[in-house]
Design a protein around this motif. Structure first.
Motif, PDB file in Angstrom:
ATOM      1  N   GLY A 481      -3.351   4.931   8.468  1.00 26.45           N
ATOM      2  CA  GLY A 481      -4.100   3.619   8.320  1.00 26.45           C
ATOM      3  C   GLY A 481      -2.483   2.547   7.579  1.00 26.45           C
ATOM      4  O   GLY A 481      -1.497   2.694   7.730  1.00 26.45           O
ATOM      5  N   ASP A 482      -3.111   1.789   7.541  1.00 28.69           N
ATOM      6  CA  ASP A 482      -2.518   0.288   6.261  1.00 28.69           C
ATOM      7  C   ASP A 482      -1.905   1.003   5.524  1.00 28.69           C
ATOM      8  O   ASP A 482      -2.563   1.735   4.725  1.00 28.69           O
ATOM      9  N   GLY A 483      -0.063   0.786   5.419  1.00 28.22           N
ATOM     10  CA  GLY A 483       0.202   1.300   4.504  1.00 28.22           C
ATOM     11  C   GLY A 483       1.290   1.916   4.090  1.00 28.22           C
ATOM     12  O   GLY A 483       1.703   2.664   3.215  1.00 28.22           O
ATOM     13  N   VAL A 484       0.230   3.423   5.341  1.00 31.83           N
ATOM     14  CA  VAL A 484       0.943   4.869   4.773  1.00 31.83           C
ATOM     15  C   VAL A 484       1.855   4.341   5.367  1.00 31.83           C
ATOM     16  O   VAL A 484       2.928   5.945   4.642  1.00 31.83           O
ATOM     17  N   ASP A 485       3.070   4.068   6.198  1.00 31.65           N
ATOM     18  CA  ASP A 485       4.002   3.863   6.287  1.00 31.65           C
ATOM     19  C   ASP A 485       5.201   4.173   4.977  1.00 31.65           C
ATOM     20  O   ASP A 485       5.714   5.420   5.443  1.00 31.65           O
ATOM     21  N   GLU A 486       5.014   3.313   4.391  1.00 27.16           N
ATOM     22  CA  GLU A 486       5.244   3.218   3.425  1.00 27.16           C
ATOM     23  C   GLU A 486       5.387   4.179   1.894  1.00 27.16           C
ATOM     24  O   GLU A 486       6.094   4.708   1.326  1.00 27.16           O
ATOM     25  N   LEU A 487       4.340   4.957   2.494  1.00 31.64           N
ATOM     26  CA  LEU A 487       4.196   6.729   1.203  1.00 31.64           C
ATOM     27  C   LEU A 487       4.638   6.981   1.505  1.00 31.64           C
ATOM     28  O   LEU A 487       4.409   8.923   1.267  1.00 31.64           O
ATOM     29  N   GLY A 488       5.049   7.359   2.737  1.00 36.57           N
ATOM     30  CA  GLY A 488       5.933   8.457   3.595  1.00 36.57           C
ATOM     31  C   GLY A 488       5.291   9.623   5.203  1.00 36.57           C
ATOM     32  O   GLY A 488       4.866   9.811   5.321  1.00 36.57           O
ATOM     33  N   GLY A 489       3.555   8.434   4.877  1.00 40.79           N
ATOM     34  CA  GLY A 489       3.016   8.954   5.659  1.00 40.79           C
ATOM     35  C   GLY A 489       1.926  10.380   5.830  1.00 40.79           C
ATOM     36  O   GLY A 489       2.657  10.380   4.472  1.00 40.79           O
ATOM     37  N   LEU A 490       2.172  11.239   7.230  1.00 42.27           N
ATOM     38  CA  LEU A 490       0.507  11.946   7.065  1.00 42.27           C
ATOM     39  C   LEU A 490       1.632  13.215   6.258  1.00 42.27           C
ATOM     40  O   LEU A 490       2.884  13.624   6.943  1.00 42.27           O
ATOM     41  N   TYR A 491       0.998  13.725   5.150  1.00 42.14           N
ATOM     42  CA  TYR A 491       1.514  15.198   4.297  1.00 42.14           C
ATOM     43  C   TYR A 491       0.992  16.330   5.564  1.00 42.14           C
ATOM     44  O   TYR A 491      -0.581  16.538   4.131  1.00 42.14           O
TER      45      TYR A 491
END
Length: 736
Positions: A481-491
């Motif tokens: 989703g939007d902005g998830v890249d900056e959070l490190g992606g799916l965990y």
């Protein structure tokens, strides 16, 4: 010397070593033609005589019809499959499109192609999704599913490419084996099988028999036995073996059961079997782990996917015993008319290929059982997912607390989390625990698998927490989703290691698709089933080390490989006999061989009838007589082989090889079956009423089942009764 040669060949042909350079050169050549092809107003129908031209046209066709321009690596995967290999392509790399282009390539060679999937949803989705591409390439496509009518199935199989689940195609093959009229046949002669999720179908499902049954009767489990074993105490009345795969009554247990039933168990074999089945259902099969109860019925959970195994059931009365345990009415049983293993089904096809995200780990099985090699196709973009080392704990409770704490910590950042659990019960316990910590999650398990595609697709949204049993939702991409890249992606968090490293890799692979960021970690305790079942003798206490966990997986994989190999050793002679019977049946169905045989066997009767009813009527009657007895004798033969196998393991006590002994008895049994078909056919033909209107089937006693149904049999997890007895005897001998 021969063994050394085999070892060298095995090393040189190790899984994943196929050379991709020839395919890469063809794809590079296709790239030089892209500008010319893209400028064409109308695309020509390609030919695989020029593979570079085929790739260039297929790429442009996909772009125009689907809005998807295949990457070079997708074309490499297509060429690998067109060359008869299993293409290993990571999750999110576009296997569906690669497979469709390969299927179109085979179809353009004039071959019928069956694209075999793991379920009906994926078969229909992919056939409809790829439909415009096939149409542009001049190839027709259809699909079959559980709800398809006979006319819809016939229309689908008439297409150049047919998508279907392995079970549906297998069931149609079995139904065709009971047809008495050529016009009723549905499935054409097998030519090319392109297997999606190849490791799952060809390895995990390989031993599962697909069954055609008739003459329904209710199951015969005794509810009183289920009530009786509930009163027995583990460790006092009964004991489990070290791997919890077998259970047996102790001396105290035998005394208690005999007192309750007022009989001697070993003077009552039928009662002993009922008690054993009830005890197995009670002690070794757990609700919401091995099976679920839905709408008043028991549904097995597929051990490799953690999803409901549609239409599967246990053999040997175990199904009815579980139903009695859950206080449900027994489901119908019936005589097996014919069966085929998934492996037997796939090996019918002269040409086989496939695709999956995890093939190298089962490369030995693919080569040994299907003569398939693996082509490891590189990712279009490098994988940047961060895979953390396992986090290890001594006790399961410590691990569970740590898992929840990790979810709470990561969720606070907004990063989406996908938690893979090992069974349904664990997923529901975890959901309750998270709810108690104020975290809401979406649970995807065997109880709501119909919605799995839409649920798993949303697992990459910001703040999402998805709990999934094993590999539910395979075949559906998880987009961030939007902005998830900056959070490190799916965990991705694994609540424990699976018995196969392949399943771990599949779970990990849900994160980091197409160069996306992502992360994964597995939590393991010394009380996990992987440790307690497979390396209990090597683990005392304390925090297990990572080497032990890897060793446990290798042991588990070795056990499953040997089970696969052993099953195939037993079934390959039966498969050979089946192929010969089917060849004979096809000649009878399509020609006049039945009439010719009966005319030679009872010439006087044939001559008399020929004068009164005519040659055509007589040949039709002869065909029906021989087909009935052929089908009847084959069903009897299968029952005899099942009974033979049930007791053959006792031969091991006399230092004889059970498989050799089985084959030694199965061969003459097959010859006796052929003689029985002939003698019964002649006897019926001599006495049957045959008029100008045809054969009186009921009067001749040629009554077929009024109804048939299909199902899959889950391999009995405890082995046959004789195997269990032998194991107990062997254990006692070793202890002494």
């Amino acid at each position: 010397m021969a063994s050394i040669t085999r070892f060298v060949r095995r090393f040189l042909e190790r899984p994943g070593s196929i050379d991709l350079k020839p395919f890469e050169r063809i794809v590079a050549d296709a790239g030089t033609r892209e500008e010319r092809i893209s400028g064409l107003a109308e695309l020509p129908v390609p030919s695989t005589d020029d593979l570079a031209e085929f790739c260039a046209i297929a790429r442009e066709a996909a772009h125009r019809t689907l809005g998807l321009r295949p990457y070079d690596v997708q074309l490499v995967g297509t060429l690998a499959m067109l060359s008869g290999n299993v293409a290993e392509m990571a999750t999110g790399e576009g296997k569906t499109l690669s497979g469709a282009m390969a299927a179109a390539g085979y179809a353009l060679q004039g071959k019928r192609v069956h694209v075999i999937s793991v379920n009906d949803y994926l078969a229909r989705r992919d056939a409809e999704w790829m439909g415009p591409l096939y149409e542009t390439l001049g190839v027709s496509v259809g699909w079959v599913g559980e709800t398809s009518t006979p006319d819809e199935r016939r229309a689908a199989y008439a297409k150049n490419v047919t998508y279907g689940s392995v079970s549906e195609i297998g069931f149609d093959v079995l139904r065709d084996r009971t047809r008495v009229d050529v016009a009723d046949l549905l499935v054409p002669e097998p030519e090319v099988a392109l297997v999606d999720e190849a490791d799952s179908v060809l390895v995990d499902e390989a031993r599962v028999p697909l069954v055609l049954a008739g003459a329904a009767d209710p199951g015969n489990a005794v509810p009183e036995m289920a009530a009786l074993v509930r009163l027995l105490v583990k460790g006092y009345h009964y004991e489990l073996d070290d791997q919890a795969r077998n259970v047996h009554l102790t001396t105290k247990g035998i005394d208690a059961v005999e007192q309750a039933l007022d009989l001697d168990l070993y003077d009552s074999p039928a009662t002993l079997t009922e008690v054993n089945l009830a005890l197995h259902a009670h002690a070794l099969l757990t609700k919401d782990v091995d099976y679920i109860v839905r709408e008043g019925k028991v549904h097995l959970v597929n051990p490799s996917r953690g999803r409901v195994a549609l239409l599967q059931r246990w053999p040997d009365g175990l199904q009815a015993a579980v139903e009695a345990k859950e206080k449900l009415p027994p489901s119908e049983t019936g005589e097996i008319l014919d069966s085929i293993t998934v492996q037997g089904l796939i090996t019918r096809y002269p040409q086989r290929c496939g695709m999956t995200g995890t093939a190298v780990a089962v490369g030995d099985q693919l080569r040994e059982f299907y003569d398939l090699k693996v082509a490891v196709v590189p990712s279009n973009r490098p994988c940047v997912r961060i895979d953390e080392p396992d986090r290890l704990f001594e006790h399961a409770m410590e691990k569970d607390h740590a898992l929840v704490d990790e979810v709470v910590r990561v969720h606070a950042t907004g990063r989406p989390i996908l938690i893979g659990t090992l069974d349904v019960a664990e997923s529901e316990r975890l959901a309750l625990t998270l709810s108690g910590r104020g975290l809401e999650c979406v649970v995807l398990n065997a109880k709501n698998d119909a919605e799995e595609a839409s649920i798993i697709a949303g697992a990459g949204e910001r703040g999402a927490i998805t709990v999934s049993t094993q590999m539910a939702g395979r075949g559906t991409d998880i987009r961030l989703g939007d902005g998830v890249d900056e959070l490190g992606g799916l965990y991705v968090i694994g609540s424990g290691r699976h018995t196969s490293s392949r399943l771990d890799d599949q779970l990990r692979g849900r994160a980091g698709r197409q160069g996306d960021p992502g992360g994964s970690v597995f939590l393991v305790s010394g009380e996990d089933e992987l440790i307690t079942h497979y390396v209990a003798d090597e683990y005392a206490r304390g925090v297990p080390d990572r080497g032990l966990v890897g060793h446990a997986q290798r042991v588990a994989e070795g056990v499953n490989m040997e089970i696969h190999r052993n099953t195939w050793r037993y079934t390959r002679l039966t498969e050979l006999h089946r192929s010969m019977v089917l060849e004979l049946r096809d000649k009878v169905l399509r020609g006049r061989s039945a009439g010719d045989a009966l005319a030679a066997g009872v010439p006087q009767r044939w001559a008399e009838l020929e004068e009164t009813v005519g040659e055509d009527v007589l040949h039709d009657a002869a065909r029906q007589v021989v087909l009935f007895h052929l089908d009847r004798c084959w069903a009897d033969h299968l029952a005899d082989l099942a009974e033979l196998r049930e007791g053959i393991h006792l031969r091991a006590l006399g230092r004889l090889n059970p498989i050799d002994e089985f084959n030694k008895e199965a061969k003459p049994a097959y010859q006796r079956m052929l003689a029985e078909i002939e003698s019964r056919s002649i006897a019926t033909f001599e006495t049957a009423t045959i008029t100008a209107d045809g054969l009186d089937l009921d009067g001749a006693g040629l009554k077929r089942p009024t109804a048939t149904w299909t199902y899959l049999v889950q391999d009995n997890p405890f082995g046959t009764e004789w195997e269990r007895i032998l194991n107990r005897l062997s254990t006692k001998v070793r202890r002494r």
